[in-house]
Motif scaffolding. Structure first.
Motif, short mmCIF file in Angstrom:
data_model
loop_
_atom_site.label_atom_id
_atom_site.label_comp_id
_atom_site.label_asym_id
_atom_site.label_seq_id
_atom_site.Cartn_x
_atom_site.Cartn_y
_atom_site.Cartn_z
N VAL A 148 0.82 -1.27 -0.02
CA VAL A 148 -0.13 0.21 -0.05
C VAL A 148 0.89 1.06 -0.16
O VAL A 148 1.69 1.44 0.76
CB VAL A 148 -0.91 -0.06 1.34
N PHE A 149 0.60 2.18 -0.82
CA PHE A 149 1.26 3.49 -1.07
C PHE A 149 0.34 4.50 -0.71
O PHE A 149 -0.96 4.55 -0.90
CB PHE A 149 1.78 3.69 -2.45
N TYR A 150 0.43 5.61 -0.25
CA TYR A 150 -0.17 6.79 0.08
C TYR A 150 0.69 7.96 -0.33
O TYR A 150 1.72 8.22 0.02
CB TYR A 150 -0.40 6.73 1.60
N LEU A 151 -0.17 9.03 -1.22
CA LEU A 151 0.50 10.43 -1.42
C LEU A 151 -0.63 11.39 -1.55
O LEU A 151 -1.68 10.99 -2.04
CB LEU A 151 1.40 10.23 -2.56
N SER A 152 -0.12 12.45 -1.47
CA SER A 152 -0.96 13.79 -1.64
C SER A 152 -0.36 14.48 -2.78
O SER A 152 1.00 14.99 -2.41
CB SER A 152 -1.14 14.73 -0.38
N PRO A 153 -0.83 14.83 -3.86
CA PRO A 153 -0.02 15.25 -5.09
C PRO A 153 0.59 16.97 -4.69
O PRO A 153 1.49 17.24 -5.00
CB PRO A 153 -1.00 15.48 -6.04
N SER A 154 -0.11 17.33 -3.64
CA SER A 154 0.63 18.63 -3.35
C SER A 154 1.74 18.59 -2.50
O SER A 154 2.53 19.65 -2.50
CB SER A 154 -0.46 19.52 -2.14
N GLY A 155 2.40 17.32 -2.18
CA GLY A 155 3.51 17.10 -1.71
C GLY A 155 4.74 16.91 -2.78
O GLY A 155 5.91 16.70 -2.54
N LEU A 156 4.35 17.11 -4.00
CA LEU A 156 5.20 16.74 -4.97
C LEU A 156 6.12 17.75 -5.65
O LEU A 156 6.58 17.72 -6.59
CB LEU A 156 4.57 15.99 -6.34
N GLY A 157 5.71 19.00 -5.08
CA GLY A 157 6.60 20.21 -5.37
C GLY A 157 6.12 21.21 -6.50
O GLY A 157 7.11 21.83 -7.04
N GLY A 158 5.05 20.85 -6.99
CA GLY A 158 4.59 21.41 -8.24
C GLY A 158 4.47 22.90 -8.09
O GLY A 158 4.66 23.79 -9.34
N ALA A 159 4.35 23.52 -6.99
CA ALA A 159 4.05 24.80 -6.67
C ALA A 159 5.29 25.65 -6.50
O ALA A 159 5.43 26.88 -6.09
CB ALA A 159 2.82 25.05 -5.77
N ASP A 160 6.62 25.05 -6.27
CA ASP A 160 7.73 25.59 -5.84
C ASP A 160 8.27 26.75 -6.82
O ASP A 160 8.10 26.48 -8.22
CB ASP A 160 8.97 24.70 -5.75
N GLY A 161 8.36 27.73 -6.32
CA GLY A 161 8.85 28.80 -7.27
C GLY A 161 7.72 29.58 -7.82
O GLY A 161 7.92 30.79 -8.61
N ILE A 162 6.51 29.12 -7.84
CA ILE A 162 5.44 29.84 -8.32
C ILE A 162 4.63 30.61 -7.36
O ILE A 162 4.22 31.68 -7.55
CB ILE A 162 4.57 28.73 -9.11
N ILE A 163 4.42 29.82 -6.16
CA ILE A 163 3.46 30.34 -5.04
C ILE A 163 4.57 30.78 -3.96
O ILE A 163 5.48 29.93 -3.51
CB ILE A 163 2.53 29.40 -4.55
N ASP A 164 4.78 31.75 -3.35
CA ASP A 164 5.61 32.06 -2.19
C ASP A 164 5.41 30.94 -0.89
O ASP A 164 4.44 30.74 -0.72
CB ASP A 164 5.65 33.38 -1.89
N PRO A 165 6.85 31.09 -0.21
CA PRO A 165 6.54 29.95 0.74
C PRO A 165 5.67 30.23 1.98
O PRO A 165 5.05 29.60 2.59
CB PRO A 165 8.11 30.15 1.39
N GLU A 166 5.66 31.51 2.20
CA GLU A 166 4.31 31.86 3.10
C GLU A 166 2.88 31.56 2.65
O GLU A 166 2.31 30.95 3.52
CB GLU A 166 4.47 33.33 3.28
N GLU A 167 2.59 31.72 1.58
CA GLU A 167 1.35 31.26 1.06
C GLU A 167 1.31 29.58 1.05
O GLU A 167 0.32 29.01 1.30
CB GLU A 167 1.12 31.77 -0.28
N LEU A 168 2.37 28.97 0.76
CA LEU A 168 2.41 27.46 0.46
C LEU A 168 1.94 26.92 1.94
O LEU A 168 1.33 25.92 2.24
CB LEU A 168 3.71 27.03 0.05
#
Length: 272
Positions: A148-168
């Motif tokens: 069994v695997f578990y993941l949330s796609p938000s944890g794959l780093g897709g927003a890095d450099g696009i959305i600022d760290p505080e908002e993330l």
């Protein structure tokens, strides 16, 4: 834009599209079944209550279409509802109890195991499901012997450099991240005239956080007057498309590795 049941992912990789005979004859070695788990809950005045479930389906659809044709990955019907009791009492929220969601996922896993499947990915797009699905993952492993695997796609780093760290960190619900993705995949479902910004007043504390590190239990009304946490005014469909492209590309690679993975391969060698 995303359209359910359209495209290669749904035509070639949607398991219940097959007959019982086809599923019985399907080679099971290395086959990965994917169960999306989302939520139906309020997302402020500008986003649909199906935001979490919608993002999960759209992300998987895009990633599955990037897979090599020979990869044995099969999509299951999504569980749209999640454990959303932190939003109960706010209009449109439909929540399952922890016991109900756990029982539902366990029953699905048992059914898959009885059909000969041995690998399952719990693909989650709602923060309120995280702790429960981590527990359920291990229960499935212990009770049914499945990998069994578990993941949330938000944890794959897709927003890095696009959305600022505080908002993330603080934009955890209906903010720039989710609004951008929905604008990209279902623009007609966003009520642009109600887009707003609201961040909880928790910055500057040394230890206590909303998520991660040291958390405190909260209901949405404890931390937000509008029903969102984040700055949706900075969202754009362009950002959403880049985020989705990044996540889908990485996710396709993750799915390949899951197909090839077996727990026995990570067992350490004892010394004596």
């Amino acid at each position: 834009m995303f359209t359910r049941y359209d495209g290669a992912a749904w035509e070639r990789r949607f398991l219940p599209r097959l007959t019982s005979k086809q599923i019985a004859e399907l080679p099971k070695d290395g086959v990965l079944t994917v169960l999306p788990v989302g939520a139906v809950e309020q997302h402020g005045a500008h986003l649909p209550v199906m935001t979490d479930a919608l993002i999960g389906e759209a992300t998987l659809t895009q990633a599955l279409e990037l897979l090599p044709e020979e990869m044995p990955v099969w999509l299951l019907p999504p569980i749209a509802y999640g454990k959303s009791n932190e939003h109960m009492g706010l209009p449109g929220t439909i929540s399952l109890s922890a016991a109900t969601l756990q029982g539902l996922v366990m029953d699905i896993a048992e059914s898959l195991q009885l059909s000969g499947f041995r690998k399952l990915l719990l693909f989650n797009t709602h923060g309120g499901n995280v702790d429960l699905l981590n527990v359920v993952s291990r229960e499935i492993r212990l009770k049914f012997g499945m990998t069994v695997f578990y993941l949330s796609p938000s944890g794959l780093g897709g927003a890095d450099g696009i959305i600022d760290p505080e908002e993330l960190e603080y934009g955890i619900h209906g903010g720039e991240y989710e609004t951008s993705i929905v604008q990209a995949i279902k623009p007609g479902w966003v009520q642009e005239q109600y887009v707003t910004a609201e961040l909880p007043q928790i910055k500057g504390r040394q230890f206590v956080t909303l998520e991660g590190r040291i958390r405190f239990a909260w209901h949405m009304t404890d931390i937000s007057a509008s029903g969102i946490c984040g700055d949706a005014t900075k969202a754009s469909a362009g950002k959403g498309r880049v985020i989705q492209d990044r996540i889908s590309t990485v996710l396709a690679q993750v799915l390949v590795e899951m197909c090839e993975f077996h727990p026995d391969e990570v067992r350490g060698l004892g010394r004596g």
